[in-house]
Scaffold this motif. Structure first.
Motif, PDB file in Angstrom:
ATOM      1  N   ALA A 262     -65.775   8.609  32.261  1.00 38.98           N
ATOM      2  CA  ALA A 262     -67.001   8.772  33.038  1.00 38.98           C
ATOM      3  C   ALA A 262     -66.703   9.657  34.252  1.00 38.98           C
ATOM      4  O   ALA A 262     -65.757   9.397  34.994  1.00 38.98           O
ATOM      5  N   LEU A 263     -67.499  10.695  34.422  1.00 42.01           N
ATOM      6  CA  LEU A 263     -67.346  11.626  35.536  1.00 42.01           C
ATOM      7  C   LEU A 263     -68.621  11.599  36.361  1.00 42.01           C
ATOM      8  O   LEU A 263     -69.717  11.720  35.808  1.00 42.01           O
TER       9      LEU A 263
ATOM     10  N   GLN B  96     -75.809  14.576  30.267  1.00 40.94           N
ATOM     11  CA  GLN B  96     -76.869  13.784  30.861  1.00 40.94           C
ATOM     12  C   GLN B  96     -76.333  12.490  31.460  1.00 40.94           C
ATOM     13  O   GLN B  96     -76.723  12.082  32.544  1.00 40.94           O
ATOM     14  N   ARG B  97     -75.381  11.882  30.764  1.00 41.82           N
ATOM     15  CA  ARG B  97     -74.815  10.610  31.212  1.00 41.82           C
ATOM     16  C   ARG B  97     -73.501  10.797  31.962  1.00 41.82           C
ATOM     17  O   ARG B  97     -73.005   9.856  32.579  1.00 41.82           O
TER      18      ARG B  97
ATOM     19  N   GLN C  34     -60.507   3.524  29.236  1.00 40.03           N
ATOM     20  CA  GLN C  34     -61.765   3.510  29.973  1.00 40.03           C
ATOM     21  C   GLN C  34     -61.495   4.073  31.366  1.00 40.03           C
ATOM     22  O   GLN C  34     -60.890   3.405  32.206  1.00 40.03           O
ATOM     23  N   SER C  35     -61.938   5.297  31.600  1.00 39.44           N
ATOM     24  CA  SER C  35     -61.625   5.978  32.855  1.00 39.44           C
ATOM     25  C   SER C  35     -62.891   6.307  33.633  1.00 39.44           C
ATOM     26  O   SER C  35     -63.945   6.585  33.045  1.00 39.44           O
ATOM     27  N   LEU C  36     -62.765   6.263  34.949  1.00 38.35           N
ATOM     28  CA  LEU C  36     -63.816   6.711  35.857  1.00 38.35           C
ATOM     29  C   LEU C  36     -63.183   7.660  36.858  1.00 38.35           C
ATOM     30  O   LEU C  36     -62.233   7.291  37.547  1.00 38.35           O
ATOM     31  N   ILE C  37     -63.684   8.889  36.934  1.00 40.70           N
ATOM     32  CA  ILE C  37     -63.190   9.863  37.903  1.00 40.70           C
ATOM     33  C   ILE C  37     -64.381  10.327  38.731  1.00 40.70           C
ATOM     34  O   ILE C  37     -65.377  10.807  38.195  1.00 40.70           O
TER      35      ILE C  37
ATOM     36  N   ALA D  67     -56.516  10.604  32.199  1.00 40.28           N
ATOM     37  CA  ALA D  67     -57.694  10.090  31.510  1.00 40.28           C
ATOM     38  C   ALA D  67     -57.708  10.473  30.041  1.00 40.28           C
ATOM     39  O   ALA D  67     -58.144   9.685  29.191  1.00 40.28           O
ATOM     40  N   THR D  68     -57.235  11.673  29.706  1.00 42.96           N
ATOM     41  CA  THR D  68     -57.306  12.145  28.322  1.00 42.96           C
ATOM     42  C   THR D  68     -56.150  11.670  27.460  1.00 42.96           C
ATOM     43  O   THR D  68     -56.223  11.764  26.233  1.00 42.96           O
TER      44      THR D  68
END
Length: 541
Positions: free
Chosen positions: A135-136, A123-124, A92-95, A86-87
């Motif tokens: 996004a985690l 928060q997000r 655009q990553s979702l884990i 992801a890094t």
């Protein structure tokens, strides 16, 4: 959990860093790396935040599969792989982890790589780096999958995939894509062998690599291609295009790479292996040994012990015992669509391979006659048909069978029950509780003569039968309602229900004085097969 060489944020990936990551390899070793690996390393050099460990983690890093499962032993650097990809490799990553409290471990992995929490919005649950968004989050409830609807991600990572429901996974990955030219899109699932019934779908999805009984086993890292045909996840020959329902469809590649603790230098040199060795046996098989075939653990108040089901599958033979007729067929009816119709033919304690009819093939407006025809086509020896009347789908089939002289029973799990346990001490809250408990008793290996049950090898059947839990109430045993079980599994327990119904009624050898005859009937009795109306019966002897 540290599992790879990291560099300070913004540091170029030097030849020395690559050598260190490859265990001090010299230039000759680097020259012998395959072209794909060298190209990948060169691409990763732009950010130089993460270098995978040599061995399986590097194989997973450069794996070409659209859908990769990287798993097995604990400590193999699975979470680190997701954070590293992801890094450094995706925009655009979702884990995801299953629950929100577990997400902190993912945050720590990313922080370890980039050096700080700068850019992270707690928060997000979104981490923004230069040109990248990560996004985690958690996906605790089945309906939480809807939060990710319509959001394209070029990397979708599922950490501890066995904790997720199949319905969550298959729904979310539908948005694995990228609008950026040249950006690769892929799915990476990581995890240990599932230890609960909810996670057994993982073995089914990657059966070519994980199921030792698979007819065409695949090697770790070998690509296989899959697409959806008539609602089923189906292996096909190559990427395609394939003609599916008149449309040209491209398949997606899938593979499995085994993670090993011994390939993680950061943990291999600690006492982590000793910690895993000290776990209870069922956890040790899952986390230290990476055994996908043995790791299922019984949950508290599980109605049917897993080992009893496994033993029944080990007893199974391709053909029923000689001279034993078909005694009953359990029918779990369908409402069409993705809901299949399941038939469970039973020859005393021996069950044939389950008959699965996809819901799309069932004409709902003619379900009675069509469904009854399927039953009759699979029925032998005058076997009694037990039809599930819950949900309202079984009524038309029951009516057609009854009108045509077929011996048929109506199964209503919610009705009252007047039976008691084998020892006569405890009653049951309803018929569902009674029939499932009766099947549990039939599976008990410690009963006189052992268990007569022989079940076909089917991972989904194991999950269905091990999922229901029970509790003791003032009215007796109450087995968990089907609605609750299905909500936890993310699907219906159709196969298990059909098998249990088949045992709930119909002839059993224990009821027949002298046993079954060599001709397939009770001694001195013929078995009739009903092919139409009662008047159209004819002997099949």
């Amino acid at each position: 959990m540290t599992a790879a060489t990291t560099q300070p944020a913004g540091t170029p990936l030097t030849l020395e860093a690559v050598m260190a990551a490859l265990g001090g390899a010299d230039e000759k070793t680097l020259a012998n790396l395959d072209r794909q690996t060298r190209a990948g390393i060169a691409k990763a050099g732009a950010s130089a935040l993460f270098v995978p460990n040599p061995g399986p983690q590097t194989e997973a890093w450069f794996c070409e599969a659209d859908e990769l499962f990287y798993g097995g032993e604990a400590g193999g650097g699975k979470s680190a792989l997701l954070a590293g990809l992801a890094t450094t490799q995706h925009t655009q990553s979702l884990i995801l982890r299953r629950t929100n409290p577990e997400v902190e471990g993912l945050v720590e992995e990313v922080e370890r790589i980039v050096g700080s929490r700068q850019g992270y919005n707690s928060q997000r649950g979104i981490w923004r780096l230069a040109g990248r968004s990560i996004a985690l989050g958690g996906c605790q409830l089945e309906r939480d999958k809807q939060k990710h609807k319509g959001k394209p991600r070029d990397l979708m990572g599922f950490d501890e995939i066995g904790d997720f429901l199949e319905s969550q996974y298959t729904f979310i990955i539908g948005w694995n894509r990228s609008a950026k030219p040249g950006q690769r899109s892929r799915i990476v699932a990581t995890g240990n062998p599932p230890t609960t019934a909810e996670g057994l779908w993982v073995i089914k999805r990657w059966a070519a690599w994980l199921d030792p009984k698979h007819p065409n086993p695949a090697k770790p890292g070998e690509l296989r291609w899959y697409t959806n045909i008539d609602g089923r996840d189906t292996e096909v020959d190559g990427p395609g295009p394939h003609d599916v329902g008149g449309q040209q469809v491209m398949a997606r590649s899938r593979t499995f790479i085994r993670a090993r603790l011994s390939d993680n230098p950061d943990l291999a040199e600690t006492d982590y292996d000793a910690t895993l060795a000290a776990l209870p046996e069922e956890y040790r098989q899952a986390y230290r040994d990476g055994r996908f075939d043995l790791a299922l653990q019984d949950s508290a108040f599980q109605t049917i012990p897993t080992e009893w089901i496994r033993a029944a599958q080990r007893r199974w033979t391709p053909q029923p015992p000689a001279g034993v007729p078909m005694c009953a067929i359990g029918v779990d009816c369908s409402g069409g669509g993705r809901d299949p119709m399941i038939l469970a033919p039973r020859h005393d304690g021996w069950y044939a391979a389950l008959v699965v009819v996809p819901g799309k093939e069932l004409p709902i407006e003619h379900m009675g006659s069509y469904g009854a025809g399927i039953v009759v086509a699979n029925r032998r020896d005058g076997a009694k048909v037990i039809v599930d009347m819950g949900g309202g789908y079984g009524g038309p089939i029951y009516g057609h069978l009854s009108e045509n002289g077929v011996e048929v029973g109506a199964y209503k799990g919610g009705t009252g029950a007047n039976g008691r346990t084998r020892d006569g001490k405890v009653g049951f809250v309803n018929m569902r509780s009674q029939t499932i408990w009766r099947f549990r008793e039939a599976l008990d290996p410690d009963q006189p003569g052992g268990s007569p049950i022989m079940l076909p090898d089917d991972p989904e059947l194991v999950a269905d039968l091990t999922a229901p839990k029970f509790r003791l109430t003032p009215r007796g045993y109450e087995v968990e309602a089907k609605e609750k079980v299905c909500a936890r599994l993310g699907r219906s327990t159709d196969k298990g229900d059909a098998v249990v119904m088949a045992w709930s009624d119909g002839l059993k050898q224990a009821q027949v004085r002298g046993g079954f005859s060599s001709g397939g009937g009770r001694r001195g009795q013929k078995f009739d097969v009903v092919l139409g109306h009662q008047a159209a019966r004819r002997s099949r002897r």
